[in-house]
Design a protein around this motif. Structure first.
Motif, PDB file in Angstrom:
ATOM      1  N   GLU A  33       0.901  -1.315   0.145  1.00  0.00           N
ATOM      2  CA  GLU A  33      -0.083   0.306  -0.057  1.00  0.00           C
ATOM      3  C   GLU A  33       0.866   1.365  -0.132  1.00  0.00           C
ATOM      4  O   GLU A  33       0.669   2.218  -0.880  1.00  0.00           O
ATOM      5  N   VAL A  34       1.983   1.302   0.730  1.00  0.00           N
ATOM      6  CA  VAL A  34       2.947   2.425   0.923  1.00  0.00           C
ATOM      7  C   VAL A  34       3.807   2.492  -0.267  1.00  0.00           C
ATOM      8  O   VAL A  34       3.679   3.590  -0.825  1.00  0.00           O
ATOM      9  N   ILE A  35       3.964   1.584  -0.870  1.00  0.00           N
ATOM     10  CA  ILE A  35       4.739   1.650  -2.059  1.00  0.00           C
ATOM     11  C   ILE A  35       3.715   2.164  -3.423  1.00  0.00           C
ATOM     12  O   ILE A  35       4.227   3.134  -4.115  1.00  0.00           O
ATOM     13  N   PHE A  36       2.626   1.703  -3.334  1.00  0.00           N
ATOM     14  CA  PHE A  36       1.581   2.223  -4.325  1.00  0.00           C
ATOM     15  C   PHE A  36       1.575   3.794  -4.336  1.00  0.00           C
ATOM     16  O   PHE A  36       1.317   4.482  -5.296  1.00  0.00           O
ATOM     17  N   ASP A  37       1.089   3.971  -3.063  1.00  0.00           N
ATOM     18  CA  ASP A  37       0.598   5.386  -2.856  1.00  0.00           C
ATOM     19  C   ASP A  37       1.961   6.281  -2.883  1.00  0.00           C
ATOM     20  O   ASP A  37       1.777   7.367  -3.775  1.00  0.00           O
ATOM     21  N   THR A  38       3.041   5.979  -2.211  1.00  0.00           N
ATOM     22  CA  THR A  38       4.026   6.889  -2.043  1.00  0.00           C
ATOM     23  C   THR A  38       4.928   6.932  -3.110  1.00  0.00           C
ATOM     24  O   THR A  38       5.194   8.032  -3.978  1.00  0.00           O
TER      25      THR A  38
END
Length: 165
Positions: free
Chosen positions: A29-34
């Protein structure tokens, strides 16, 4: 908010039987968003605006996305609305979970105070509160890091049991 440890409250309330799998999903999730979404926004700004320095941030993003992507203005409006709604719901959930560590009563009072604060936040400039929230998240991150380091052996064991490593 990435790294503060708050999303673990959401992931532990799910129905996953694999703690390591839930953790892997949280990292994705963090990789996709950030990484991905922020990178696409940066590319839109860099490729569509001649001199981005000194420009108003919001106007810069609106102008660049509108010129870089067909329907970019509408896409940005929908995205900001969805982000604001998700953030409001998540922070209520996180606050309710945190309240549960101290007492199992007062949920209705917390909800009323939370809705009142959301209403006030929508009417007034609350940039001071946003800065305070950033400081609190920084403190949470500093508290989370030693816990992760201390738990790293257990995390590795669970990951190996689930076949993720």
């Amino acid at each position: 908010e990435a790294g503060a440890g708050t999303s673990s409250m959401a992931h532990t309330s799910g129905s996953s039987t694999s703690p390591a799998g839930a953790g892997l999903l949280a990292m994705c999730e963090v990789i996709f968003d950030t990484v991905i979404l922020c990178m696409l926004t940066a590319f839109a700004i860099l490729l569509s605006v001649r001199d981005p320095l000194g420009a108003d941030t919001v106007a810069l993003v609106v102008k660049s996305l509108s010129s870089a992507y067909h329907g970019g203005g509408i896409m940005l409006t929908v995205s900001v609305f969805a982000f604001a709604l998700a953030t409001t719901v998540c922070w209520y959930f996180y606050g309710r979970v945190a309240l549960g560590y101290f007492t199992h009563r007062g949920g209705a009072v917390f909800l009323a105070l939370y809705l009142l604060s959301v209403g006030i936040g929508g009417l007034f400039d609350c940039s001071g509160f946003a800065a305070l929230a950033d400081v609190i998240l920084l403190v949470l991150t500093f508290l989370t890091a030693p816990v992760l380091i201390k738990s790293s052996d257990r995390i590795r064991t669970l990951s190996e049991l689930d076949g993720l490593i």
